[in-house]
Design an enzyme around this catalytic site. Structure first.
Site, PDB file in Angstrom:
ATOM      1  N   CYS A 166       1.579  21.408 -15.530  1.00  0.00           N
ATOM      2  CA  CYS A 166       2.093  20.749 -16.744  1.00  0.00           C
ATOM      3  C   CYS A 166       2.291  21.672 -17.782  1.00  0.00           C
ATOM      4  O   CYS A 166       1.878  22.735 -17.713  1.00  0.00           O
ATOM      5  CB  CYS A 166       0.706  19.780 -17.058  1.00  0.00           C
ATOM      6  SG  CYS A 166       0.915  18.883 -18.657  1.00  0.00           S
ATOM      7  N   HIS A 200      -1.320   1.630  -4.227  1.00  0.00           N
ATOM      8  CA  HIS A 200      -1.943   3.012  -3.978  1.00  0.00           C
ATOM      9  C   HIS A 200      -1.084   3.949  -5.046  1.00  0.00           C
ATOM     10  O   HIS A 200      -1.185   5.240  -4.472  1.00  0.00           O
ATOM     11  CB  HIS A 200      -1.938   3.351  -2.753  1.00  0.00           C
ATOM     12  CG  HIS A 200      -2.991   2.520  -1.830  1.00  0.00           C
ATOM     13  ND1 HIS A 200      -3.050   2.301  -0.419  1.00  0.00           N
ATOM     14  CD2 HIS A 200      -3.838   1.999  -2.343  1.00  0.00           C
ATOM     15  CE1 HIS A 200      -4.161   1.735   0.036  1.00  0.00           C
ATOM     16  NE2 HIS A 200      -4.877   1.537  -0.966  1.00  0.00           N
ATOM     17  N   GLN A 234       0.825  -1.274   0.017  1.00  0.00           N
ATOM     18  CA  GLN A 234       0.043   0.028  -0.108  1.00  0.00           C
ATOM     19  C   GLN A 234       0.625   1.291  -0.034  1.00  0.00           C
ATOM     20  O   GLN A 234       0.343   2.340  -0.078  1.00  0.00           O
ATOM     21  CB  GLN A 234      -0.902   0.064   1.125  1.00  0.00           C
ATOM     22  CG  GLN A 234      -1.934  -1.172   1.306  1.00  0.00           C
ATOM     23  CD  GLN A 234      -2.608  -1.230   2.770  1.00  0.00           C
ATOM     24  OE1 GLN A 234      -3.446  -0.641   3.094  1.00  0.00           O
ATOM     25  NE2 GLN A 234      -1.853  -1.958   3.665  1.00  0.00           N
ATOM     26  N   VAL A 279       3.684   4.062  -0.965  1.00  0.00           N
ATOM     27  CA  VAL A 279       3.892   4.931  -2.075  1.00  0.00           C
ATOM     28  C   VAL A 279       5.326   5.402  -2.385  1.00  0.00           C
ATOM     29  O   VAL A 279       5.824   6.051  -3.174  1.00  0.00           O
ATOM     30  CB  VAL A 279       2.850   6.243  -2.353  1.00  0.00           C
ATOM     31  CG1 VAL A 279       1.556   5.759  -2.497  1.00  0.00           C
ATOM     32  CG2 VAL A 279       3.178   7.084  -1.141  1.00  0.00           C
ATOM     33  N   ASP A 280       6.123   4.930  -1.115  1.00  0.00           N
ATOM     34  CA  ASP A 280       7.465   5.463  -1.013  1.00  0.00           C
ATOM     35  C   ASP A 280       8.586   4.721  -1.755  1.00  0.00           C
ATOM     36  O   ASP A 280       9.714   5.138  -2.201  1.00  0.00           O
ATOM     37  CB  ASP A 280       7.953   5.402   0.256  1.00  0.00           C
ATOM     38  CG  ASP A 280       7.747   3.925   1.116  1.00  0.00           C
ATOM     39  OD1 ASP A 280       7.935   2.948   0.237  1.00  0.00           O
ATOM     40  OD2 ASP A 280       7.433   3.882   2.244  1.00  0.00           O
TER      41      ASP A 280
HETATM   42  C1  BJW Z   1       4.559  -1.257  12.596  1.00  0.00           C
HETATM   43  C2  BJW Z   1       5.791  -0.545  12.836  1.00  0.00           C
HETATM   44  C3  BJW Z   1       6.839  -1.531  12.674  1.00  0.00           C
HETATM   45  C4  BJW Z   1       4.239   0.927  12.966  1.00  0.00           C
HETATM   46  N1  BJW Z   1       6.720  -2.570  12.378  1.00  0.00           N
HETATM   47  N2  BJW Z   1       4.438  -2.536  12.116  1.00  0.00           N
HETATM   48  C5  BJW Z   1     -16.543   1.345   4.945  1.00  0.00           C
HETATM   49  C6  BJW Z   1     -15.998  -0.238   5.045  1.00  0.00           C
HETATM   50  C7  BJW Z   1     -15.181  -0.329   3.828  1.00  0.00           C
HETATM   51  C8  BJW Z   1     -14.538   0.466   3.176  1.00  0.00           C
HETATM   52  C9  BJW Z   1     -14.864   1.600   3.190  1.00  0.00           C
HETATM   53  C10 BJW Z   1     -15.746   2.260   3.909  1.00  0.00           C
HETATM   54  N3  BJW Z   1     -16.004   3.648   3.765  1.00  0.00           N
HETATM   55  C11 BJW Z   1     -15.272   3.793   2.742  1.00  0.00           C
HETATM   56  C12 BJW Z   1     -14.502   2.996   2.322  1.00  0.00           C
HETATM   57  C13 BJW Z   1     -13.533   2.818   1.231  1.00  0.00           C
HETATM   58  C14 BJW Z   1     -12.411   3.426   1.476  1.00  0.00           C
HETATM   59  C15 BJW Z   1     -12.093   2.817   3.004  1.00  0.00           C
HETATM   60  O1  BJW Z   1     -11.213   1.733   3.112  1.00  0.00           O
HETATM   61  N4  BJW Z   1     -12.032   3.696   4.022  1.00  0.00           N
HETATM   62  C16 BJW Z   1     -11.835   3.372   5.352  1.00  0.00           C
HETATM   63  C17 BJW Z   1     -11.013   4.223   5.992  1.00  0.00           C
HETATM   64  C18 BJW Z   1     -13.154   2.989   6.132  1.00  0.00           C
HETATM   65  N5  BJW Z   1     -11.393   2.960   0.448  1.00  0.00           N
HETATM   66  C19 BJW Z   1     -11.054   3.535  -0.549  1.00  0.00           C
HETATM   67  O2  BJW Z   1     -11.802   4.487  -1.050  1.00  0.00           O
HETATM   68  C20 BJW Z   1     -10.398   3.098  -1.545  1.00  0.00           C
HETATM   69  N6  BJW Z   1     -11.039   3.009  -2.882  1.00  0.00           N
HETATM   70  C21 BJW Z   1     -12.151   2.397  -2.901  1.00  0.00           C
HETATM   71  O3  BJW Z   1     -12.714   1.730  -2.327  1.00  0.00           O
HETATM   72  O4  BJW Z   1     -12.700   2.435  -4.400  1.00  0.00           O
HETATM   73  C22 BJW Z   1     -13.966   1.891  -4.645  1.00  0.00           C
HETATM   74  C23 BJW Z   1     -14.252   2.292  -5.841  1.00  0.00           C
HETATM   75  C24 BJW Z   1     -14.398   1.428  -6.845  1.00  0.00           C
HETATM   76  C25 BJW Z   1     -14.803   2.029  -8.349  1.00  0.00           C
HETATM   77  C26 BJW Z   1     -14.857   3.309  -8.635  1.00  0.00           C
HETATM   78  C27 BJW Z   1     -14.589   4.158  -7.640  1.00  0.00           C
HETATM   79  C28 BJW Z   1     -14.282   3.887  -6.280  1.00  0.00           C
HETATM   80  C29 BJW Z   1      -8.815   3.737  -1.749  1.00  0.00           C
HETATM   81  C30 BJW Z   1      -8.168   3.575  -0.599  1.00  0.00           C
HETATM   82  C31 BJW Z   1      -6.968   4.588  -0.917  1.00  0.00           C
HETATM   83  C32 BJW Z   1      -6.133   4.897   0.308  1.00  0.00           C
HETATM   84  N7  BJW Z   1      -5.138   5.545   0.323  1.00  0.00           N
HETATM   85  C33 BJW Z   1      -4.369   6.235   1.188  1.00  0.00           C
HETATM   86  C34 BJW Z   1      -3.242   7.374   0.591  1.00  0.00           C
HETATM   87  C35 BJW Z   1      -2.435   6.976  -0.635  1.00  0.00           C
HETATM   88  C36 BJW Z   1      -1.612   7.816  -0.992  1.00  0.00           C
HETATM   89  C37 BJW Z   1      -0.708   8.456   0.129  1.00  0.00           C
HETATM   90  O5  BJW Z   1       0.193   7.885   0.537  1.00  0.00           O
HETATM   91  O6  BJW Z   1      -0.945   9.776   0.286  1.00  0.00           O
HETATM   92  O7  BJW Z   1      -3.430   5.060   1.232  1.00  0.00           O
HETATM   93  S1  BJW Z   1      -4.860   6.425   2.847  1.00  0.00           S
HETATM   94  C38 BJW Z   1      -3.634   5.796   3.661  1.00  0.00           C
HETATM   95  O8  BJW Z   1      -4.210   4.441   4.512  1.00  0.00           O
HETATM   96  C39 BJW Z   1      -2.611   5.163   2.296  1.00  0.00           C
HETATM   97  C40 BJW Z   1      -2.267   3.826   3.056  1.00  0.00           C
HETATM   98  O9  BJW Z   1      -1.774   3.150   1.896  1.00  0.00           O
HETATM   99  C41 BJW Z   1      -3.502   3.337   3.704  1.00  0.00           C
HETATM  100  C42 BJW Z   1      -3.451   2.361   4.570  1.00  0.00           C
HETATM  101  O10 BJW Z   1      -2.710   2.635   5.776  1.00  0.00           O
HETATM  102  P1  BJW Z   1      -1.365   1.519   6.373  1.00  0.00           P
HETATM  103  O11 BJW Z   1      -0.410   1.337   5.434  1.00  0.00           O
HETATM  104  O12 BJW Z   1      -2.325   0.544   6.863  1.00  0.00           O
HETATM  105  O13 BJW Z   1      -0.694   2.418   7.533  1.00  0.00           O
HETATM  106  P2  BJW Z   1      -1.261   3.001   9.068  1.00  0.00           P
HETATM  107  O14 BJW Z   1      -0.514   4.090   9.352  1.00  0.00           O
HETATM  108  O15 BJW Z   1      -2.843   3.037   9.245  1.00  0.00           O
HETATM  109  O16 BJW Z   1      -0.857   1.735   9.784  1.00  0.00           O
HETATM  110  C43 BJW Z   1       0.552   1.564  10.211  1.00  0.00           C
HETATM  111  C44 BJW Z   1       0.859   0.134  10.843  1.00  0.00           C
HETATM  112  O17 BJW Z   1       2.079  -0.222  10.869  1.00  0.00           O
HETATM  113  C45 BJW Z   1      -0.011   0.076  12.480  1.00  0.00           C
HETATM  114  O18 BJW Z   1      -0.855  -0.858  12.653  1.00  0.00           O
HETATM  115  C46 BJW Z   1       1.244   0.133  13.291  1.00  0.00           C
HETATM  116  O19 BJW Z   1       1.123  -0.438  14.556  1.00  0.00           O
HETATM  117  C47 BJW Z   1       2.268  -0.528  12.359  1.00  0.00           C
HETATM  118  N8  BJW Z   1       3.605  -0.335  12.831  1.00  0.00           N
HETATM  119  N9  BJW Z   1       5.433   0.780  13.044  1.00  0.00           N
HETATM  120  C48 BJW Z   1       5.783  -3.134  12.306  1.00  0.00           C
HETATM  121  N10 BJW Z   1       8.082  -0.838  12.939  1.00  0.00           N
HETATM  122 ZN    ZN Z   2      -1.393  18.366 -19.078  1.00  0.00          ZN
END
Ligand code: BJW
Ligand code: ZN
Length: 240
Positions: A148, A119, A101, A103-104
């Site tokens: 752009c 992502h 997930q 983007v780095d």
């Molecule tokens: C360690 C550690 C160490 C720390 N060792 N561990 C209700 C139910 C289900 C879904 C939805 C809902 N309402 C809305 C939705 C959909 C929504 C969603 O999921 N929302 C939820 C929040 C509720 N999802 C979307 O919108 C997605 N799209 C979609 O569903 O499209 C449908 C569609 C279909 C057709 C047409 C149109 C639409 C898109 C999701 C995009 C997420 N984007 C981001 C930003 C990316 C760009 C950027 O980086 O800026 O992605 S948000 C952010 O969260 C980023 C991450 O990839 C993502 C996940 O986060 P991640 O990686 O889990 O990080 P953290 O910080 O949450 O957790 C870190 C963990 O590491 C922790 O657990 C720590 O304990 C641990 N940790 N140090 C090991 N050393």
């Molecule tokens: Zn352009």
């Protein structure tokens, strides 16, 4: 730990889902959970308030400032032993898919080859008008928001809330999860869908699921093994 080592050694197909936690020890802020100067809440905004098309439409400068700050941190970051351990595991497993997930780009820097970036990439910029994409690693960016040649505004080439994941990449990720005999869930809070659903998908077709995280998540109780600790320490131990 002992049985997980055997599972890793005997698996013919491994799928891994990583999140921000794998890069935490490289100094990249997480979004939600973490320790010390992590999570990287920027100016007290949550990711859900900035990583959306609506936030960008309302205030592109603010959203770009957040990305510019993160690009600066990521440019300085190097892969940690966890990233390298995963690259090593790929080299010795017949079918190995690293779904991230993040983007780095740190998995690729560590030498991982078969990487599915769900992502997008923080280094890709996409024009809101002509849709053209380009890689731009300058940090800080000379102009915010960047433009752009066509005059249109550029946005980060990442997936925001409410946007669909890249179709082919998602399809490949689903396929990898469904065909894996071992699924690793590493450093992710597993709250963002559809990515978080991959672990259940793998489990439902009989894969063993192992989670590595410094803290429990909503999945920790329903999987085969939960290893609590930093991935930068646990992964090298597992792959040794
Ligand atoms: C360690 C550690 C160490 C720390 N060792 N561990 C209700 C139910 C289900 C879904 C939805 C809902 N309402 C809305 C939705 C959909 C929504 C969603 O999921 N929302 C939820 C929040 C509720 N999802 C979307 O919108 C997605 N799209 C979609 O569903 O499209 C449908 C569609 C279909 C057709 C047409 C149109 C639409 C898109 C999701 C995009 C997420 N984007 C981001 C930003 C990316 C760009 C950027 O980086 O800026 O992605 S948000 C952010 O969260 C980023 C991450 O990839 C993502 C996940 O986060 P991640 O990686 O889990 O990080 P953290 O910080 O949450 O957790 C870190 C963990 O590491 C922790 O657990 C720590 O304990 C641990 N940790 N140090 C090991 N050393
Ligand atoms: Zn352009």
């Amino acid at each position: 730990m002992h049985s997980i080592r055997e599972w890793l050694r005997d698996a013919s197909s491994i799928a891994v889902l990583t999140g921000a936690g794998v890069s935490a020890e490289s100094g990249v802020p997480t979004f939600r959970g973490g320790s010390g100067n992590n999570p990287g809440l920027w100016k007290r905004y949550r990711a859900e308030e900035l990583a959306t098309p609506a936030a960008f439409a309302r205030d592109p400068k603010l959203v770009w400032e957040w990305y510019d700050w993160r690009r600066g941190l990521i440019a300085e970051a190097r892969p940690n032993p966890g990233h390298y351990a995963l690259a090593k595991a790929e080299a010795r497993t017949p079918n190995f898919t690293l779904i991230t997930q993040n983007v780095d780009g740190l998995h690729e820097l560590a030498g991982s080859r078969n990487v599915l970036r769900l992502h997008g990439s923080i280094w890709i910029l996409r024009c809101m008008e002509c849709r053209r994409e380009r890689e731009d690693r300058r940090t800080p960016l000379p102009e915010i928001p960047p433009r752009c040649e066509c005059g249109g505004m550029l946005r980060p080439g990442v997936v925001w809330f409410g946007e669909a994941l890249p179709a082919k990449i998602w399809q490949d990720a689903e396929m990898a999860a469904r065909s894996a005999d071992l699924f690793l869930l590493i450093g992710t809070s597993a709250v963002v869908y559809p990515a978080a659903g991959l672990a259940s998908m793998a489990k439902s077709v009989g894969a063993r699921v192992v989670e590595i995280n410094i803290a429990e998540t909503g999945f920790s109780d329903s999987i085969d093994e939960f290893l609590q600790g930093p991935s930068g320490e646990l992964l090298p131990q597992l792959m040794a």
